[in-house]
Design a protein around this motif. Structure first.
Motif, PDB file in Angstrom:
ATOM      1  N   PHE A   1     -24.094 -63.397  28.185  1.00 46.64           N
ATOM      2  CA  PHE A   1     -22.532 -63.508  26.986  1.00 46.64           C
ATOM      3  C   PHE A   1     -23.274 -62.547  25.297  1.00 46.64           C
ATOM      4  O   PHE A   1     -22.738 -62.529  24.424  1.00 46.64           O
ATOM      5  N   ASP A   2     -24.404 -62.898  25.403  1.00 48.77           N
ATOM      6  CA  ASP A   2     -25.492 -62.373  24.133  1.00 48.77           C
ATOM      7  C   ASP A   2     -26.019 -61.022  24.541  1.00 48.77           C
ATOM      8  O   ASP A   2     -27.263 -60.179  23.746  1.00 48.77           O
ATOM      9  N   ARG A   3     -25.518 -60.279  25.877  1.00 48.12           N
ATOM     10  CA  ARG A   3     -26.061 -59.578  26.863  1.00 48.12           C
ATOM     11  C   ARG A   3     -24.903 -58.854  27.619  1.00 48.12           C
ATOM     12  O   ARG A   3     -25.246 -57.658  28.089  1.00 48.12           O
ATOM     13  N   ARG A   4     -24.120 -59.370  27.750  1.00 45.89           N
ATOM     14  CA  ARG A   4     -23.251 -59.007  28.573  1.00 45.89           C
ATOM     15  C   ARG A   4     -21.600 -58.978  28.012  1.00 45.89           C
ATOM     16  O   ARG A   4     -21.730 -60.101  27.276  1.00 45.89           O
ATOM     17  N   THR A   5     -20.290 -57.659  28.267  1.00 49.60           N
ATOM     18  CA  THR A   5     -18.937 -58.385  27.638  1.00 49.60           C
ATOM     19  C   THR A   5     -18.684 -58.964  29.225  1.00 49.60           C
ATOM     20  O   THR A   5     -18.869 -58.971  30.106  1.00 49.60           O
ATOM     21  N   PRO A   6     -17.663 -59.879  28.806  1.00 49.91           N
ATOM     22  CA  PRO A   6     -16.696 -60.347  29.533  1.00 49.91           C
ATOM     23  C   PRO A   6     -16.272 -59.605  30.926  1.00 49.91           C
ATOM     24  O   PRO A   6     -16.052 -60.039  31.551  1.00 49.91           O
ATOM     25  N   GLU A   7     -15.463 -58.939  29.963  1.00 48.73           N
ATOM     26  CA  GLU A   7     -15.124 -57.880  31.393  1.00 48.73           C
ATOM     27  C   GLU A   7     -16.495 -57.509  32.697  1.00 48.73           C
ATOM     28  O   GLU A   7     -15.809 -57.195  33.499  1.00 48.73           O
ATOM     29  N   TRP A   8     -17.393 -56.454  31.644  1.00 47.43           N
ATOM     30  CA  TRP A   8     -18.464 -56.623  32.924  1.00 47.43           C
ATOM     31  C   TRP A   8     -18.537 -57.530  33.546  1.00 47.43           C
ATOM     32  O   TRP A   8     -18.688 -57.498  34.593  1.00 47.43           O
TER      33      TRP A   8
ATOM     34  N   ARG B   1     -12.137 -65.132  36.512  1.00 47.93           N
ATOM     35  CA  ARG B   1     -11.734 -65.559  35.672  1.00 47.93           C
ATOM     36  C   ARG B   1     -12.557 -67.069  35.377  1.00 47.93           C
ATOM     37  O   ARG B   1     -12.775 -67.889  34.194  1.00 47.93           O
ATOM     38  N   GLU B   2     -12.096 -68.040  36.313  1.00 44.16           N
ATOM     39  CA  GLU B   2     -12.522 -69.565  36.232  1.00 44.16           C
ATOM     40  C   GLU B   2     -14.192 -69.071  36.041  1.00 44.16           C
ATOM     41  O   GLU B   2     -14.830 -70.093  35.398  1.00 44.16           O
ATOM     42  N   VAL B   3     -14.482 -68.348  37.106  1.00 44.81           N
ATOM     43  CA  VAL B   3     -16.314 -68.104  36.772  1.00 44.81           C
ATOM     44  C   VAL B   3     -16.649 -68.282  35.857  1.00 44.81           C
ATOM     45  O   VAL B   3     -17.870 -68.623  34.561  1.00 44.81           O
TER      46      VAL B   3
ATOM     47  N   ASP C   1     -11.934 -72.517  27.909  1.00 44.39           N
ATOM     48  CA  ASP C   1     -10.825 -73.314  28.499  1.00 44.39           C
ATOM     49  C   ASP C   1     -11.598 -74.263  29.756  1.00 44.39           C
ATOM     50  O   ASP C   1     -11.892 -73.865  30.611  1.00 44.39           O
ATOM     51  N   ALA C   2     -11.986 -75.610  29.135  1.00 45.43           N
ATOM     52  CA  ALA C   2     -12.952 -76.185  29.759  1.00 45.43           C
ATOM     53  C   ALA C   2     -11.669 -76.413  31.599  1.00 45.43           C
ATOM     54  O   ALA C   2     -12.295 -77.028  32.606  1.00 45.43           O
ATOM     55  N   ALA C   3     -10.448 -76.584  31.629  1.00 47.19           N
ATOM     56  CA  ALA C   3      -9.554 -76.459  32.725  1.00 47.19           C
ATOM     57  C   ALA C   3     -10.305 -74.955  34.145  1.00 47.19           C
ATOM     58  O   ALA C   3     -10.766 -75.861  35.188  1.00 47.19           O
ATOM     59  N   LEU C   4     -10.878 -74.639  33.369  1.00 45.39           N
ATOM     60  CA  LEU C   4     -10.657 -73.025  33.957  1.00 45.39           C
ATOM     61  C   LEU C   4     -11.983 -72.969  34.358  1.00 45.39           C
ATOM     62  O   LEU C   4     -12.647 -72.841  35.419  1.00 45.39           O
TER      63      LEU C   4
ATOM     64  N   PRO D   1      -5.142 -65.133  30.185  1.00 46.89           N
ATOM     65  CA  PRO D   1      -5.732 -65.229  29.125  1.00 46.89           C
ATOM     66  C   PRO D   1      -6.451 -64.611  28.698  1.00 46.89           C
ATOM     67  O   PRO D   1      -7.655 -64.605  28.690  1.00 46.89           O
ATOM     68  N   PRO D   2      -6.358 -64.182  26.731  1.00 48.70           N
ATOM     69  CA  PRO D   2      -7.114 -63.559  26.526  1.00 48.70           C
ATOM     70  C   PRO D   2      -8.648 -64.500  25.737  1.00 48.70           C
ATOM     71  O   PRO D   2      -8.063 -65.797  25.702  1.00 48.70           O
ATOM     72  N   LEU D   3     -10.219 -64.031  25.753  1.00 49.59           N
ATOM     73  CA  LEU D   3     -11.014 -65.387  25.430  1.00 49.59           C
ATOM     74  C   LEU D   3     -10.546 -65.873  24.175  1.00 49.59           C
ATOM     75  O   LEU D   3     -10.058 -65.099  23.264  1.00 49.59           O
TER      76      LEU D   3
END
Length: 166
Positions: free
Chosen positions: A109-116, A156-158, A75-78, A68-70
């Motif tokens: 995430f202050d220097r990289r995108t989640p997709e990266w 995604r979990e990481v 997400d605590a479970a992930l 799912p989108p951020l």
């Protein structure tokens, strides 16, 4: 004789322990400057500053759709599953708040995108060959990130776990 032995031992210890060398593995200093040492020793670790001016637009080499989108909060479970995976596969080179063979994860995430980040986890070889940021990291760290052959779900979990590191 004892006096000379103690003097030589003291000098040897001071030289070995003090030495004047700065071995703090500071990630800043590619430009030859040293980081300020005025911060107290008990201060919390500081995330490295963004090192690429256009990092917000760099999604990596493969198209990634976050599903799912951020959300605003991890997400605590992930994240719990991601922490287990991180501790199994990533901890030997990365620590949450300490630089090792690879960069510290704090402030990622202050220097990289989640997709990266997802691309780097899923296709590190391709990223290290084609992505300018990944190429620079290989140069800086003098090591390659190993492909752990994680699934997109595991990556995604990481990612969710990495979002919890403050």
């Amino acid at each position: 004789m004892k006096k000379h032995f103690l003097t030589l031992t003291t000098i040897a210890l001071l030289t070995a322990c003090g030495g004047g060398a700065n071995n703090n593995n500071n990630t800043e200093s590619n430009n030859g400057t040293q980081a300020s040492t005025s911060a107290p020793a008990t201060s919390a670790p500081v995330a490295p500053a963004a090192d690429f001016p256009d990092w917000q637009n760099n999604k990596g080499v493969n198209p990634i759709t976050l599903n799912p989108p951020l959300s605003d909060t991890p997400d605590a479970a992930l994240a719990a599953k991601g922490e287990e995976i991180f501790n199994s596969y990533c901890i030997s080179c990365h620590r949450p708040k300490k630089r090792l063979t690879g960069p510290a994860m704090i402030g990622l995430f202050d220097r990289r995108t989640p997709e990266w980040v997802m691309n780097m986890i899923l296709v590190p070889n391709k990223m290290e060959q084609q992505d300018p940021i990944a190429k620079k990291l290989v140069e800086e760290y003098k090591s390659l990130m190993l492909d752990q052959h994680l699934t997109e779900q595991q990556a995604r979990e990481v990612l969710e776990y990495l979002r919890t590191i403050k």
